[in-house]
Design a protein around this motif. Structure first.
Motif: not given
Lengths: 107, 119
Positions: A46, A55, A98, B37, B39, B45, B47, B97, B106-111
């Motif tokens: 982000s 961010q 997106f 999310v 892909q 991407l 949602w 994700y 959204v601020d943090i994503w997993g791997q």
């Protein structure tokens, strides 16, 4: 659904260049626009929320602007680590959507 | 350190089911809305859906492409998010994700975890 259109879909640029990516919404989304960076084989990161807010930990070479339907992401001086694909996302209304992505490649 | 770690991906036949998990750490999980999310290989991407927090009755939202087949749930006591996927189709093949929502964005994503739907 709100359609998000990014342009260009890809661009070639040199280290040190100023790069601008555009994202257009099919209807007004206030300022509920985010930008993400994704490098090959990695999870997105982000960069910007609320159109122009960075961010935490994102360098100030990244900036966002715009309101209503038209938004831009600018990288002030492109560095090798900035070569990646960038996505915008609207979060004004469901379903969240997106843009198709902009791939920034080395010239 | 704020972290999201997905698990549960794998190969499943069309029509089958799979449950993804996301373990959260480093923040107060119960305070946050959470999204999934996805892909598809070589694509952009998409949602998938959202669960709100307890204060908002854990209500959910879904993309039309998964509504009625996928269910998002959470267990705040375990700091965990889940995605139950039923009636899987080949077009559900993607990296999934888990993402944290903060101040609506959204601020943090997993791997990510890979799901392959194929016979």
């Amino acid at each position: 659904d709100i359609q998000m259109t990014q342009s260009p879909s890809s661009l070639s640029a040199s280290v040190g260049d100023r790069v601008t990516i555009t994202c257009r919404a099919s209807r007004g989304i206030n300022n509920y626009l985010a930008w993400f960076q994704q490098k090959p084989g990695k999870a997105p990161k982000s960069l910007i929320y609320a159109s122009s807010s960075l961010q935490g930990g994102v360098p100030s070479k990244f900036s966002g602007s715009g309101s209503g339907t038209d938004f831009t992401l600018t990288i002030s001086s492109l560095q090798p680590e900035d070569f990646a694909t960038y996505y915008c996302q609207q979060y004004d209304s469901y379903p969240l959507t997106f843009g198709g992505g902009t791939k920034v490649e080395i010239k | 350190e704020v972290q999201l770690v997905e698990s549960g991906g794998g190969l499943v036949q069309p029509g089958g089911s799979l449950r993804l998990s996301c373990a959260a750490s480093g923040f107060t999980f119960s305070d946050h809305y959470m999204d999934w999310v996805r892909q598809a290989p070589g694509k952009g991407l998409e949602w998938v859906g959202r669960t709100r927090n307890k204060g908002n009755s854990y209500t959910t939202e879904y993309a039309a492409s998964v509504r009625g087949r996928f269910t998002i749930s959470r267990d705040d006591s375990k700091n965990s998010l889940y995605l139950q996927m039923n009636s899987l189709k080949t077009e559900d093949t993607a990296v999934y994700y888990c993402v944290r929502v903060y101040d609506a964005a959204v601020d943090i994503w997993g791997q990510g975890t890979m799901v392959t739907v194929s016979s």
